[in-house]
Scaffold this active site. Structure first.
Site, PDB file in Angstrom:
ATOM      1  N   CYS A  52      14.194  50.277  68.569  1.00 23.33           N
ATOM      2  CA  CYS A  52      14.411  48.825  68.701  1.00 23.33           C
ATOM      3  C   CYS A  52      14.647  48.388  70.146  1.00 23.33           C
ATOM      4  O   CYS A  52      14.651  47.185  70.426  1.00 23.33           O
ATOM      5  CB  CYS A  52      15.574  48.384  67.822  1.00 23.33           C
ATOM      6  SG  CYS A  52      15.129  48.411  66.089  1.00 23.33           S
TER       7      CYS A  52
HETATM    8  C1  LIG Z   1      22.142  47.160  56.354  1.00 24.26           C
HETATM    9  C2  LIG Z   1      23.292  46.203  56.036  1.00 24.26           C
HETATM   10  C3  LIG Z   1      22.766  44.783  56.035  1.00 24.26           C
HETATM   11  C4  LIG Z   1      23.837  46.515  54.646  1.00 24.26           C
HETATM   12  O1  LIG Z   1      24.929  45.668  54.366  1.00 24.26           O
HETATM   13  P1  LIG Z   1      26.312  46.274  53.806  1.00 24.26           P
HETATM   14  O2  LIG Z   1      27.174  45.140  53.442  1.00 24.26           O
HETATM   15  O3  LIG Z   1      26.790  47.256  54.808  1.00 24.26           O
HETATM   16  O4  LIG Z   1      25.812  46.945  52.504  1.00 24.26           O
HETATM   17  P2  LIG Z   1      26.019  48.421  51.972  1.00 24.26           P
HETATM   18  O5  LIG Z   1      24.830  49.233  52.383  1.00 24.26           O
HETATM   19  O6  LIG Z   1      27.373  48.955  52.297  1.00 24.26           O
HETATM   20  O7  LIG Z   1      25.970  48.074  50.472  1.00 24.26           O
HETATM   21  C5  LIG Z   1      26.974  47.312  49.773  1.00 24.26           C
HETATM   22  C6  LIG Z   1      26.645  47.379  48.320  1.00 24.26           C
HETATM   23  O8  LIG Z   1      25.450  46.658  48.059  1.00 24.26           O
HETATM   24  C7  LIG Z   1      24.487  47.514  47.473  1.00 24.26           C
HETATM   25  N1  LIG Z   1      23.150  47.181  47.979  1.00 24.26           N
HETATM   26  C8  LIG Z   1      22.514  47.682  49.059  1.00 24.26           C
HETATM   27  N2  LIG Z   1      21.291  47.136  49.162  1.00 24.26           N
HETATM   28  C9  LIG Z   1      21.174  46.278  48.138  1.00 24.26           C
HETATM   29  C10 LIG Z   1      20.144  45.430  47.717  1.00 24.26           C
HETATM   30  N3  LIG Z   1      18.974  45.343  48.367  1.00 24.26           N
HETATM   31  N4  LIG Z   1      20.357  44.660  46.627  1.00 24.26           N
HETATM   32  C11 LIG Z   1      21.514  44.730  45.955  1.00 24.26           C
HETATM   33  N5  LIG Z   1      22.526  45.523  46.298  1.00 24.26           N
HETATM   34  C12 LIG Z   1      22.348  46.286  47.386  1.00 24.26           C
HETATM   35  C13 LIG Z   1      24.892  48.915  47.895  1.00 24.26           C
HETATM   36  O9  LIG Z   1      24.370  49.895  47.037  1.00 24.26           O
HETATM   37  C14 LIG Z   1      26.394  48.812  47.852  1.00 24.26           C
HETATM   38  O10 LIG Z   1      26.822  48.943  46.545  1.00 24.26           O
HETATM   39  P3  LIG Z   1      28.159  49.753  46.216  1.00 24.26           P
HETATM   40  O11 LIG Z   1      29.258  48.989  46.900  1.00 24.26           O
HETATM   41  O12 LIG Z   1      28.215  49.713  44.717  1.00 24.26           O
HETATM   42  O13 LIG Z   1      27.942  51.105  46.788  1.00 24.26           O
HETATM   43  C15 LIG Z   1      24.455  46.353  57.031  1.00 24.26           C
HETATM   44  O14 LIG Z   1      25.048  47.614  56.935  1.00 24.26           O
HETATM   45  C16 LIG Z   1      24.031  46.130  58.442  1.00 24.26           C
HETATM   46  O15 LIG Z   1      23.914  45.018  58.885  1.00 24.26           O
HETATM   47  N6  LIG Z   1      23.793  47.177  59.222  1.00 24.26           N
HETATM   48  C17 LIG Z   1      23.355  46.999  60.555  1.00 24.26           C
HETATM   49  C18 LIG Z   1      22.256  47.892  60.820  1.00 24.26           C
HETATM   50  C19 LIG Z   1      20.887  47.298  60.858  1.00 24.26           C
HETATM   51  O16 LIG Z   1      20.549  46.255  60.362  1.00 24.26           O
HETATM   52  N7  LIG Z   1      20.064  48.086  61.467  1.00 24.26           N
HETATM   53  C20 LIG Z   1      18.681  47.832  61.577  1.00 24.26           C
HETATM   54  C21 LIG Z   1      18.117  48.732  62.613  1.00 24.26           C
HETATM   55  S1  LIG Z   1      18.754  48.283  64.204  1.00 24.26           S
END
Ligand SMILES: CC(C)(COP(=O)(O)OP(=O)(O)OC[C@H]1O[C@@H](n2cnc3c(N)ncnc32)[C@H](O)[C@@H]1OP(=O)(O)O)[C@@H](O)C(=O)NCCC(=O)NCCS
Length: 379
Positions: free
Chosen positions: A162
């Site tokens: 990225c």
């Molecule tokens: C990726 C990102 C958006 C995920 O958001 P989050 O709030 O951390 O979500 P999590 O992965 O912890 O998941 C939370 C819950 O939602 C669920 N979930 C994940 N994806 C889902 C989807 N598409 N639909 C529904 N539920 C989902 C997970 O399984 C988890 O459930 P659980 O609590 O029962 O285990 C977040 O971690 C983030 O912004 N990361 C930054 C990294 C990034 O974007 N990088 C890109 C490359 S630079």
């Protein structure tokens, strides 16, 4: 071959954006994954119940928008992505004597950057194609683009996930500064959709395709309408396994499935969020401090476009408040995460209103980890 003069003032004199025609909304993506999950889980019910394989979990459009800010993404080819018997784009192969897909999208952005900068191929000495993935190892996509444009000079590809765009602009700035090239064309053909695991709810929504390009040249030769002096560039990397793509030629020798989930993009999203946001905020405040500036003096933030919540946290750390759209424009709602191109899309769409003396920051962050930033001032 030419002898060039070093330049103590280097500028961005034009940028270009190519947006694919095809759009996939969150709702379409989620409908496909959920139908695929039903089909897969029914077909493999016995193995799932016996614990031999894992069920495919369903996705949710509301979760996606809330967790990321993404509403839709553009893709180079839509066919195949939402076909539950395929779940990946269907891109027709091209013969070796045809223009490659990635060079094609690179050319669209390159031509528009050249037009914005008021330059022709004859003004350019070097082409850098810099992105998260190249579709082959060699010959370089950059050399293919150089050939298609008729540029006399040299080109090379570089991969920095990225941060590829900012790291390539850093190289272009160095080349023009020291005089190894008069003007450099930096292109980011982010053809990311072939690497997305559309069966994985954690990551199926994250990426979109796009191409951006930027012309870097000495201030003395720049004559376009919007010229930005590069006051400084900074780069930082710190090794992390939290964002990985293992896809590559080694799978042929290691007897692993090149298309297996562990070889496609995957991440520990929570850890990335927690670790990269403070790193990016520290990096940017230190970069500004090197130029005796504070975040409050920045007119515009062209930030990496991975996740709206990341950008808000980073901005809050820098400014002590949330910026408005005018200060830190968002494009990820329409484009999703376009790997290294996101901050360049934001720059390309949102710089025309800046006034002489206004300062802006172009910044990307992501896998590696890697962070790259440029401090720009409107001339
Ligand atoms: C990726 C990102 C958006 C995920 O958001 P989050 O709030 O951390 O979500 P999590 O992965 O912890 O998941 C939370 C819950 O939602 C669920 N979930 C994940 N994806 C889902 C989807 N598409 N639909 C529904 N539920 C989902 C997970 O399984 C988890 O459930 P659980 O609590 O029962 O285990 C977040 O971690 C983030 O912004 N990361 C930054 C990294 C990034 O974007 N990088 C890109 C490359 S630079």
């Amino acid at each position: 071959m030419r002898l060039h003069q070093p330049s103590d003032r280097v500028v961005i004199s034009g940028s270009g954006l190519w947006t694919p025609d095809h759009v996939i909304t969150n709702e379409e993506l989620v409908a496909a994954l959920n139908a695929y999950a039903d089909q897969f889980n029914t077909e493999h019910q016995a193995d799932i119940e016996a614990g031999r394989i894992q069920a495919v979990t369903k996705s949710d459009a509301q979760f996606i928008e809330k967790a990321s800010g993404i509403k839709q993404r553009h893709v180079y080819v839509k066919e195949g992505v939402c076909d539950i018997n395929r779940m990946r784009p269907l891109i027709p192969p091209r013969a070796e004597d045809e223009l490659s897909h990635q060079a094609e999208i690179a050319l669209h952005a390159a031509r528009s950057a050249l037009a914005a900068a008021g330059k022709t191929a004859a003004d350019i000495d070097a082409v850098i194609v810099s992105c998260a993935y190249t579709q082959r190892s060699y010959p370089a996509i950059a050399i293919e683009v150089q050939n298609a444009l008729g540029i006399d000079g040299f080109g090379f590809d570089m991969l920095v996930a990225c941060s590829a765009a900012t790291f390539a602009l850093h190289r272009a700035w160095e080349m023009v500064s020291c005089g190894s090239a008069r003007a450099v064309l930096v292109i980011n053909p982010e053809l990311v959709s072939p690497q997305v695991n559309y069966c994985d709810r954690d990551s199926h929504y994250i990426f979109g395709d796009v191409a951006t390009a930027v012309v870097v040249e000495p201030a003395d030769s720049a004559n376009s309408e919007h010229v930005f002096e590069i006051l400084g560039t900074q780069a930082k990397t710190l090794y992390s396994n939290n964002i990985r793509s293992n896809f590559g030629y080694m799978s042929r020798a290691t007897d692993t499935d090149p298309f297996a989930a562990e070889n496609l993009f995957h991440q520990e999203g929570r850890s990335v969020f927690k670790e990269v946001c403070p790193m990016a905020a520290d990096h940017l405040s230190q970069h500004l401090a090197l130029h005796d500036m504070t975040p409050a003096q920045v007119r515009r933030w062209w930030l990496h476009q991975a996740n709206i919540n990341m950008n808000q946290l980073i901005s809050k750390k820098l400014l002590g408040r949330l910026p408005d759209e005018d200060e830190a424009p968002t494009v990820l709602d329409r484009y999703a995460n376009t790997a290294s191109a996101g901050s360049v899309i934001a720059f390309t769409l949102h710089h025309q209103d800046m006034k002489t003396g206004d300062v802006g920051v172009l910044c990307s962050f992501g896998a590696g980890y890697s962070i790259g930033s440029l401090l720009l001032r409107k001339l």
